[in-house]
Design a protein around this motif. Sequence first.
Motif, mmCIF file in Angstrom:
data_model
loop_
_atom_site.group_PDB
_atom_site.id
_atom_site.type_symbol
_atom_site.label_atom_id
_atom_site.label_comp_id
_atom_site.label_asym_id
_atom_site.label_seq_id
_atom_site.Cartn_x
_atom_site.Cartn_y
_atom_site.Cartn_z
ATOM 1 N N TYR A 238 0.821 -1.219 0.000
ATOM 2 C CA TYR A 238 0.000 0.000 0.000
ATOM 3 C C TYR A 238 0.848 1.259 0.000
ATOM 4 C CZ TYR A 238 1.190 -0.471 4.901
ATOM 5 O OH TYR A 238 1.881 -0.622 6.075
ATOM 6 N N ARG A 259 -1.273 12.103 3.513
ATOM 7 C CA ARG A 259 -1.977 11.663 2.307
ATOM 8 C C ARG A 259 -1.889 12.736 1.230
ATOM 9 N NH1 ARG A 259 -6.425 9.673 6.217
ATOM 10 N NH2 ARG A 259 -6.848 11.875 6.505
ATOM 11 N N THR A 273 -9.991 6.466 1.908
ATOM 12 C CA THR A 273 -9.153 7.646 1.719
ATOM 13 C C THR A 273 -7.925 7.230 0.914
ATOM 14 O OG1 THR A 273 -8.039 7.171 3.800
ATOM 15 C CG2 THR A 273 -9.902 8.683 3.892
ATOM 16 N N ASP A 274 -7.090 8.201 0.611
ATOM 17 C CA ASP A 274 -5.870 7.933 -0.153
ATOM 18 C C ASP A 274 -4.897 7.043 0.624
ATOM 19 O OD1 ASP A 274 -6.877 9.701 -1.963
ATOM 20 O OD2 ASP A 274 -5.312 11.211 -1.740
ATOM 21 N N VAL A 275 -4.102 6.283 -0.087
ATOM 22 C CA VAL A 275 -2.942 5.645 0.537
ATOM 23 C C VAL A 275 -1.906 6.743 0.818
ATOM 24 C CG1 VAL A 275 -3.262 3.322 -0.375
ATOM 25 C CG2 VAL A 275 -2.043 5.028 -1.743
ATOM 26 N N PRO A 276 -0.936 6.454 1.702
ATOM 27 C CA PRO A 276 0.046 7.492 2.052
ATOM 28 C C PRO A 276 0.870 7.952 0.853
ATOM 29 C CG PRO A 276 0.210 5.601 3.561
ATOM 30 C CD PRO A 276 -0.714 5.193 2.450
ATOM 31 N N GLY B 251 -1.260 -6.162 1.201
ATOM 32 C CA GLY B 251 -1.950 -5.076 1.893
ATOM 33 C C GLY B 251 -1.800 -5.168 3.397
ATOM 34 N N TYR C 266 -5.767 -1.522 4.165
ATOM 35 C CA TYR C 266 -4.889 -0.814 3.233
ATOM 36 C C TYR C 266 -4.671 -1.695 2.008
ATOM 37 C CZ TYR C 266 -3.425 2.390 7.002
ATOM 38 O OH TYR C 266 -3.392 3.326 8.010
ATOM 39 N N SER C 267 -5.137 -1.231 0.865
ATOM 40 C CA SER C 267 -4.843 -1.949 -0.370
ATOM 41 C C SER C 267 -3.852 -1.105 -1.171
ATOM 42 C CB SER C 267 -6.130 -2.157 -1.168
ATOM 43 O OG SER C 267 -6.511 -0.929 -1.756
ATOM 44 N N GLU C 268 -3.582 -1.517 -2.371
ATOM 45 C CA GLU C 268 -2.620 -0.757 -3.173
ATOM 46 C C GLU C 268 -3.124 0.638 -3.507
ATOM 47 O OE1 GLU C 268 -0.861 -2.793 -6.519
ATOM 48 O OE2 GLU C 268 -0.788 -4.642 -5.342
ATOM 49 N N THR C 269 -4.442 0.811 -3.487
ATOM 50 C CA THR C 269 -4.981 2.089 -3.941
ATOM 51 C C THR C 269 -5.760 2.873 -2.902
ATOM 52 O OG1 THR C 269 -6.908 0.908 -4.742
ATOM 53 C CG2 THR C 269 -5.160 1.339 -6.344
ATOM 54 N N LYS C 270 -6.196 2.214 -1.824
ATOM 55 C CA LYS C 270 -6.962 2.975 -0.852
ATOM 56 C C LYS C 270 -6.849 2.424 0.564
ATOM 57 C CE LYS C 270 -10.562 2.685 -3.480
ATOM 58 N NZ LYS C 270 -11.753 2.411 -4.283
ATOM 59 N N VAL C 271 -7.187 3.292 1.488
ATOM 60 C CA VAL C 271 -7.274 2.917 2.895
ATOM 61 C C VAL C 271 -8.755 2.987 3.237
ATOM 62 C CG1 VAL C 271 -6.629 3.539 5.245
ATOM 63 C CG2 VAL C 271 -5.028 3.954 3.349
#
Lengths: 338, 338, 338, 338
Positions: A238, A259, A273-276, B251, C266-271
């Motif tokens: 992530y 983020r 929400t966005d990943v870091p 993840g 947490y995935s590759e694109t979002k939390v």
Amino acid sequence: MTDAVSTIDVAVFGAGRIGKIHAANLARQPGVRLKYVVDVNREAAAALAAQHGAQVADIDGAIGDASIGATVICSSTDTHADLIVKSAAQNKHVFCEKPVDLTMERARMCAEAVERAGVVCMIGFQRRFDPTFAALKARLDAGEIGTPEMLVVTSRDPGAPPVDYIRRSGGIFKDMLIHDFDICRWILDDEADTLHATGSCLTDPAIADAGDIDSTAVTIRTKRGRLCQINTTRRAAYGYDQRFEVLGSTGMLQAGNIRPTEVTAYSETKVSTDVPEAFFLERYRAAYALEIAHFFDAVTHGKPVRTTVADGLKALELAEAATRSWREGRAVKLGEAA
Amino acid sequence: MTDAVSTIDVAVFGAGRIGKIHAANLARQPGVRLKYVVDVNREAAAALAAQHGAQVADIDGAIGDASIGATVICSSTDTHADLIVKSAAQNKHVFCEKPVDLTMERARMCAEAVERAGVVCMIGFQRRFDPTFAALKARLDAGEIGTPEMLVVTSRDPGAPPVDYIRRSGGIFKDMLIHDFDICRWILDDEADTLHATGSCLTDPAIADAGDIDSTAVTIRTKRGRLCQINTTRRAAYGYDQRFEVLGSTGMLQAGNIRPTEVTAYSETKVSTDVPEAFFLERYRAAYALEIAHFFDAVTHGKPVRTTVADGLKALELAEAATRSWREGRAVKLGEAA
Amino acid sequence: MTDAVSTIDVAVFGAGRIGKIHAANLARQPGVRLKYVVDVNREAAAALAAQHGAQVADIDGAIGDASIGATVICSSTDTHADLIVKSAAQNKHVFCEKPVDLTMERARMCAEAVERAGVVCMIGFQRRFDPTFAALKARLDAGEIGTPEMLVVTSRDPGAPPVDYIRRSGGIFKDMLIHDFDICRWILDDEADTLHATGSCLTDPAIADAGDIDSTAVTIRTKRGRLCQINTTRRAAYGYDQRFEVLGSTGMLQAGNIRPTEVTAYSETKVSTDVPEAFFLERYRAAYALEIAHFFDAVTHGKPVRTTVADGLKALELAEAATRSWREGRAVKLGEAA
Amino acid sequence: MTDAVSTIDVAVFGAGRIGKIHAANLARQPGVRLKYVVDVNREAAAALAAQHGAQVADIDGAIGDASIGATVICSSTDTHADLIVKSAAQNKHVFCEKPVDLTMERARMCAEAVERAGVVCMIGFQRRFDPTFAALKARLDAGEIGTPEMLVVTSRDPGAPPVDYIRRSGGIFKDMLIHDFDICRWILDDEADTLHATGSCLTDPAIADAGDIDSTAVTIRTKRGRLCQINTTRRAAYGYDQRFEVLGSTGMLQAGNIRPTEVTAYSETKVSTDVPEAFFLERYRAAYALEIAHFFDAVTHGKPVRTTVADGLKALELAEAATRSWREGRAVKLGEAA
């Protein structure tokens, strides 16, 4: 701010990713002028120099120029020690990326050279300048949570570098955790007494073949009995995960990720929400600018720097202890005969 | 659900805090009847019995009653083994609070007694039934984050129990971390290979005088190389802190604290929410209800329980290893001659 | 709590969704006994009665029984007024689901009947009992954010009911926003002076065909100039959304949604976290239990209830004003000749 | 990016807060040179000019210089129209802060002048360039939540400007909500059909004495029946609050505030984070840089700008309608004879 009639001329060593960052940041400092860019890759040096109205030089040309007041060392790790020593010998102040060196011996030599010359030498532990981390530290120092007792550091990269890089990196503890060891000393405000490190190769067997690991779990107990746990991985799917939390006698402080945007999305199944921020260049953008400003402020006004070559030595010492602990499968006492 | 013409009669041992919780929860199960409450404190037993239309009994009276189908053991730890063995001998199914016992030897004896009798024996690792933890585990098992690689467990009590309690508790690893060891095995789905534990006494010197510590940092490496770090304290000023996060190959999943309310307050200087639920009775209210329902469901329908006496043994084994590691200042290998 | 030698016998009208909730909750009150369940659907009545050891009765049988101390009215809206009046005439205390009635005239008649009889009459504005909402209100009353100035209410259902239901519902303002109007009065602690309502049919043309809308935007200005904005929809794809925030002279308080679990992924694109609790039965589970406890506490100890029939009238008055404002496309003044 | 042999010379009007921001940002654009700073306050003009190697000029000197390619208008609102018209007449591209003017008549005159001259004219609705808002809009346009149905805008200043400023401001709707009206049109992608505005003076009676209000509640219904509610205050004790959320047919998107740091603190009573960024200069720092970059990119490459003078007119029209609605206490239809 603009009392400075004098301008400090600077030579940057290394025109790679981090060299570009530092060059751009120092070019923005009032009273600072980027004069030389040095890189074995002359093309890269030329491009970076052109962007900032600087010239390409070789090492001796740059360090030998009496007008140069400071060097900024962002070249590969194996060049750090030489450049520090040479810079100090010519009375230049030094900003050097971490680590000082991969060996304690050469790192100590650098410390002595700097000491002898009486120049400023700052090591690029930029995390201390991150606004979130620095604010946490200031609140901790102000007593907001009493005495620090435990620190948990989560430090995860989004992906492993090429195995070739890993092979020359000195191992994960020197290459990646060196920052986390500095955080530990800085936040717990104490020196390590014992250290235990373990780890695994879980993401790519090629890393094991190179004699390294990609996932680590380190525990440090300080002289005053404070505890620190560090968990790292080379591959967090992530993204870049940079958090720590410190438990104090009267509360806790956490430093969270940043983020890219503050958009929250509600779908039928999740709120997201966005990943870091993707990686260190994005995550520590502000920190890099602030550390360079701090360096030139210290140089200009004769003030001490916050991350000294001694801090670099201490972090390296912990990295060596961790490497030994992991290899030998045992807890080690800091200062024991290696 | 109401095919059951038959009702299962139950004896509860222990009328303290947790006994009251279990009594109230089991009284709500359809087809379950609280018949006896047993406690050395007859008054406490009488009060609890009265509340649920049950009777007071002594140990032998309760276990000797052929109509009793199951016993629920919530008395002090030193009584667990005897009550398990006696219950099993009389063919009663057993629900027993953790830990099975403070010694591996007696714990193994319990396991054998249960095995011999062929009765159900469930150990009260209620955290596995917490809706947040259980949902995380289900999503992990469904492959949402790939293979588990690292687990970070934060497990902090809001305050230390009386030193008298600590003295008889078997030490922090058996008394408090036993739950965290179970979480480690459950989430990483693997057995420990090596373990390192360290700790300090940071909150109250009386705990050190009692031969114990109040702050611990444990690292477990599993047979498949998965890593787990556990940090605990007896005293988190902000309350009961029960979180864990598991990093997987694709993840991460985090289990967070639960707040009493979802009020957010904006003042001139901060944006604030509630501190977490105060302590285990509040935090795990749902978990306690669900584990008792699970036990009686298993008993009634002949299904296996999720937290067996074997799980109790394994967690105890880890607690013993941690105690040894901490005392001897070294990493230990599970299964090594003690 | 158990000074009560006497037990209060209760009749519940309506064995539907909400009747079941209230029946289960009141059955748990010490000193309260569910005696009768009344429903035109005898089968539903019988099932609910059986579950709680109660009997099925018809309206007159239940209200005519001198032993009945209170009625709990959860039947369809068109029956509320009659049942309130009859209950009051027989000196029963009354708990009635909102709304009192769809017309002000009949609602006033209920208020008079209750007044005349001197019985307790509580209207089921359960939201005031929600732990989050109630905590916010208590903090507001304690002066935490000074004087309330603005309120923003977000009140969204996860999906529209059948058009048949909508046709008989009195329109969205009486059916759905009645709760929000009560929140407005409760939180701003002031009465409406002017109101503007507009809306659209955006989710299903059949709702427009039924003469109603599914999306509304209401603004209320109170006598003291405080402002309230309410936004609602019959169909929020992500579930049941129940939030409000109140701006005060020295800060702000927000009441957020409640999530089924505290898992963060947490995935590759979002939390991501869970969407809010699915609908009112889940979201207000605690509130329903607390309001029934409050009702019987008031009845037993002669205390006033927090949500009176007068509150029911006021909310209805706002709903009527909103309907008029929307239909006539203009702001209306409360109390103007309709 | 550096194909540009040519450099565009720019004159900035206004050396105040926002003029400084724009000057610094445009000075950083490759191919852009700040040539003149114009301000009635010559000292302020001189200071800003010195900082960027520019010269001080008067209006005619600056606009009359044939080498000037673009003007950036950050002077007081009453000068905007003249400067736009003059710039256009001399064929300069124009970047102008909002609002175009306080009257529709003069604003239309500007639009015509710009149209006639065929120059680029961009209005400083910088919020559209905020990374969070822009990301939300992009996801909305990509269909992530289906069709937009409702928008809730929370727009609160940390404190009221001096009453003198308010007196000349054109009123809260033109001065403060002009941005929110632009957000409404941008996000709902539709034009207003009806509008209702109300408000109060709750923070300082001097504002009422000046004929204005400090707290507003506006509702807009668009031609396609989409709904927008805007709530604003001049004084949010906790700082600058800039959020909006848009409900779509298949989900919701929220744009949240930005915090100076990501520190979370746990005390005995609360878990707290930072209040939002203090005011617009901090909150929209990135947006200001991005909008100036966008303007010069458009000018240089002949591309259309995202916030045109037509957008300025539309927002002003809504501000006028809101003022009328508030003054007359009624909903108004856009386009009705004023």
